[in-house]
Write a protein that holds these residues in place. Structure first.
Motif, mmCIF file in Angstrom:
data_model
loop_
_atom_site.group_PDB
_atom_site.id
_atom_site.type_symbol
_atom_site.label_atom_id
_atom_site.label_comp_id
_atom_site.label_asym_id
_atom_site.label_seq_id
_atom_site.Cartn_x
_atom_site.Cartn_y
_atom_site.Cartn_z
ATOM 1 N N HIS A 188 0.863 -1.191 0.000
ATOM 2 C CA HIS A 188 0.000 0.000 0.000
ATOM 3 C C HIS A 188 0.892 1.231 0.000
ATOM 4 C CE1 HIS A 188 -2.978 2.973 0.919
ATOM 5 N NE2 HIS A 188 -2.530 3.181 2.144
ATOM 6 N N HIS A 231 0.924 4.576 1.028
ATOM 7 C CA HIS A 231 0.102 5.322 1.979
ATOM 8 C C HIS A 231 0.035 6.803 1.614
ATOM 9 C CE1 HIS A 231 -1.483 5.975 6.185
ATOM 10 N NE2 HIS A 231 -1.201 7.202 5.790
ATOM 11 N N TYR A 260 -3.519 8.986 -3.696
ATOM 12 C CA TYR A 260 -4.960 9.004 -3.954
ATOM 13 C C TYR A 260 -5.389 7.890 -4.898
ATOM 14 C CZ TYR A 260 -4.405 13.744 -2.086
ATOM 15 O OH TYR A 260 -4.095 14.825 -1.320
ATOM 16 N N ASN A 273 -7.622 2.663 -8.508
ATOM 17 C CA ASN A 273 -7.978 2.070 -7.221
ATOM 18 C C ASN A 273 -7.421 0.658 -7.065
ATOM 19 O OD1 ASN A 273 -10.982 0.750 -5.760
ATOM 20 N ND2 ASN A 273 -9.383 1.810 -4.658
ATOM 21 N N ASP A 317 -4.137 0.188 -5.094
ATOM 22 C CA ASP A 317 -4.063 0.716 -3.727
ATOM 23 C C ASP A 317 -3.404 -0.246 -2.755
ATOM 24 O OD1 ASP A 317 -4.593 2.857 -1.909
ATOM 25 O OD2 ASP A 317 -6.253 1.696 -1.080
ATOM 26 N N HIS A 363 0.221 -4.501 3.281
ATOM 27 C CA HIS A 363 -1.165 -4.362 3.750
ATOM 28 C C HIS A 363 -1.904 -5.688 3.579
ATOM 29 C CE1 HIS A 363 -4.477 -2.060 5.219
ATOM 30 N NE2 HIS A 363 -4.042 -0.889 4.805
ATOM 31 N N HIS A 384 -7.190 6.459 9.438
ATOM 32 C CA HIS A 384 -6.688 6.747 8.088
ATOM 33 C C HIS A 384 -7.753 6.402 7.062
ATOM 34 C CE1 HIS A 384 -4.311 6.843 4.488
ATOM 35 N NE2 HIS A 384 -4.221 5.525 4.358
ATOM 36 N N HIS A 421 -8.134 5.787 3.034
ATOM 37 C CA HIS A 421 -7.452 5.597 1.754
ATOM 38 C C HIS A 421 -8.120 6.468 0.690
ATOM 39 C CE1 HIS A 421 -5.409 1.454 2.556
ATOM 40 N NE2 HIS A 421 -5.661 2.056 3.717
ATOM 41 N N ASP A 440 -4.522 12.899 5.964
ATOM 42 C CA ASP A 440 -5.164 11.606 5.700
ATOM 43 C C ASP A 440 -5.176 10.688 6.912
ATOM 44 O OD1 ASP A 440 -2.671 10.029 5.727
ATOM 45 O OD2 ASP A 440 -2.255 10.884 3.764
ATOM 46 N N TRP A 442 -12.463 2.216 -0.766
ATOM 47 C CA TRP A 442 -11.453 2.819 0.093
ATOM 48 C C TRP A 442 -11.627 2.340 1.527
ATOM 49 C CZ3 TRP A 442 -8.205 4.333 -3.255
ATOM 50 C CH2 TRP A 442 -8.610 4.965 -4.431
ATOM 51 N N HIS A 455 -4.977 2.991 12.257
ATOM 52 C CA HIS A 455 -3.683 2.577 11.713
ATOM 53 C C HIS A 455 -2.773 1.937 12.749
ATOM 54 C CE1 HIS A 455 -0.680 2.284 8.610
ATOM 55 N NE2 HIS A 455 -1.479 2.892 7.764
#
Length: 611
Positions: A84, A86, A89, A94, A97, A130, A423, A425, A470, A492, A497
């Motif tokens: 991921h 971090h 955007y 997507n 991610d 992740h 957080h 995403h 974020d 998302w 976290h």
């Protein structure tokens, strides 16, 4: 005339786009993810996740506008993985991610996955695994997006990156079985054995008198927040989580897990001394503090390598003496105004509680996130006109359907006695409200039984130019309100976290504009090949049902609730009662057997005497 001016503007914009395109480049990293051995605190050799047989991991560096390609091969042999990026955007990408079972399948040993996306943002970020809980084993590092057009670009001479992290001597695979278990009913988080800066200790930043340095600060920990200051120096905050802010003078920061700051520090004109850079672990987060755990660490601004490197003179009481700058008061340099009133308000209550197995879990509104059998993005892609129906995503992923370009508020009430860095995403968000305020009063309600619930009819006015980031910290027994625009179609993750809390289920899914996702996105065949290699379904609802998307039979479920009347204290009592009973039976058996043996010996001796 107006048409002529309009035409000229169009041409200018086109030329600017072409110029920027010519400036952009493709930056490629080839990552072979492998186990290596490291001993960063000098206390214990252990396996860590390395890249290309090296650890610490390489810092990813790109310029704004670059295409970033990371070819990842999983050479671990015994662990699934992913990456991921971090704070990225991933607008339009997507599927890049990285969270497993959210936007992709986990990458099994011996398989590869290519991450490929354009970096159209700037600032300080990081990358990490992740998949389940994996990055405490060392799979995390800085990701820096350089920007020669930042307003402070000409205000410094050089830059440094400082990562902060907690460090465990034990592999996660050995910690995890003892964490979410009946033997740990309070959900006490594993206590780290050390704290690192730049994956080592006693770090020197070589500086020159009178120069100004940009220092990028990143907390890549799994659990513990850090206070940060530099003795006899102040600094100017210029960026938080990739958002430029007006240069603001401060002397102390509180940096939670996953948060980032960029600061400008101007050196003194003398080279007689070196000055401690101080990091202090937030001990309030720790259930216990072992006697050998050093909470404060000294690194140095090194003006003179031959001069003394003094240890920091520590504050007496960290909770009251270290008052960090309140991130809510920072003003974005772009002067983005408060977004319009929300079209959708999501109200969340954070609770830590026990389920029927006696273990401790985490909840948003009584739902402990439980991963689906199909990555949720792939459910979007395969569900046709049912993609806007939250039911297809399962009962335990806590899915929220967001309409395209809705303004969304998240009102979060923390009914837990611990703080949580949350957080989102795919977005940064505006910070509208937090109670109690950051700093001296942050822990005022830690021991409260009622806490502070956000009152929509009685609160301070929201800022005209709200700070944005974020990752935002919810106070113990407090609350916050954040706002964002659902302008980035995708699935998302919204989660705490602290990696242990994510494992306990403190997460949910924002499924943003699913119709637009289907229209705009194509999942490459290679991604589906990863699923096949991992033995994971890539079509169907959360239960992997492709025939009836509204039939969730067989979906993964959270553990059942405790019967009414059970409490955490009751469970603890029950656990220790069971332990006591077991020990009691063992003692009875031992001493009973000893008595029988003694009696037999006595009878034998008596028989010998008679004879």
């Amino acid at each position: 005339m107006a048409n002529l001016v309009g035409g000229l503007l169009v041409r200018l914009w086109a030329l600017l786009f072409i110029f920027q395109s010519c400036q952009a480049k493709t930056v490629t990293y080839d990552f072979n993810v492998t186990w290596v051995t490291a001993n960063p605190d000098g206390l214990f050799d252990r396996k860590v996740v390395g890249i290309n047989n090296q650890w610490p991991l390489p810092t990813i560096e790109v310029d704004k506008g670059d295409q970033l390609v990371v070819n990842m091969f999983n050479g671990l042999g015994d662990k699934d993985t992913s990456i991921h990026f971090h704070g990225m955007y991933q607008n339009g990408t997507n599927n890049m991610d990285g969270p497993s079972m959210v936007t992709q399948c986990p990458v099994p040993p011996g398989s590869s996955f290519t991450y490929n996306f354009t970096v159209n943002q700037n600032g300080t970020y990081w990358y990490h695994c992740h998949t389940d809980y994996c990055y405490p084993d060392g799979y995390r590092q800085a990701l820096i997006v350089h920007d020669t057009e930042s307003y402070f670009h000409n205000m410094y001479d050089e830059e440094f990156v400082l990562t902060m992290s907690d460090w465990y001597h034990t592999l996660v695979e050995d910690i995890a079985p003892h964490f979410i278990t009946l033997a740990n009913p309070t959900g006490a988080e594993p206590i780290p054995q050390a704290f690192l800066v730049n994956d080592t200790m006693n770090t020197n930043l070589p500086v020159k008198a009178g120069k100004t340095y940009l220092i990028r600060l990143i907390n890549v920990s799994a659990f513990v927040a850090q206070y940060f200051y530099i003795e006899d120096h102040t600094f100017k905050i210029v960026e938080i989580d990739g958002v430029y802010v007006d240069a603001t003078e401060a002397d102390t920061l509180y940096i939670s897990v996953a948060q980032r700051y960029s600061i400008l520090v101007t050196m003194k004109n003398s080279t007689e001394k070196n000055y401690p850079i101080v990091t202090v672990a937030d001990s309030v987060l720790l259930d216990t503090i072992p006697s050998d755990l050093q909470l404060n660490h000294t690194n140095w601004l090194e003006y003179n390598s031959t001069a003394a490197h003094p240890q920091a003179v520590m504050k007496v009481d960290v909770a009251s003496d270290l008052v960090p700058y309140d991130d809510m008061t920072l003003i974005p340099h772009d002067r983005m105004e408060l977004l319009p009133d929300a079209d959708l308000t999501i109200e969340l209550s954070v609770v830590m509680a026990n389920l029927d197995n006696g273990a401790g879990y985490a909840f948003f509104n009584n739902i402990s996130y439980t991963k689906p059998k199909v990555p949720t993005l792939y459910t979007v892609m395969s569900s046709g006109n049912l993609s806007t129906n939250a039911e297809v995503y399962g009962d335990y992923t806590h899915p929220m359907i967001l309409e395209h370009n809705q303004v969304v508020d998240i009102v979060l009430n923390n009914a837990d006695t611990g703080s949580h860095p949350f957080h989102l995403h795919g977005h940064n968000f505006q910070l509208l409200h937090r109670e109690p305020s950051y700093g001296k009063h942050f822990y005022d309600y830690e021991d409260s039984t009622d806490g502070l619930t956000f009152d929509a009819s009685n609160h301070k006015a929201f800022p005209q130019y709200p700070s944005r980031r974020d990752t935002f910290v919810a106070p113990p027994m407090g609350n916050f309100v954040i706002r964002f625009v659902a302008d980035n179609p995708g699935v998302w993750f919204f989660h705490c976290h602290i990696d242990w809390h994510l494992a306990q289920g403190l997460a949910m899914l924002m499924i943003e504009a699913p119709t637009q996702i289907q229209e705009r996105m194509t999942i490459p065949d290679a991604a589906y090949d990863t699923c096949k290699a991992a033995g994971v379904s890539y079509e169907g609802n959360a239960a992997a049902n492709t025939e009836d998307f509204l039939d969730l039979t067989g979906q993964n479920k959270q553990v059942a609730w405790l019967p009414a009347g059970f409490t955490t204290k009751g469970i603890v009592a029950m656990v220790f009662s069971c332990i006591s009973a077991f020990l009691g039976m063992a003692f009875i058996s031992f001493y009973g057997a000893t008595g029988i043996q003694a009696k037999k010996q006595e009878e034998n001796e008596s028989a010998d005497t008679d004879s």
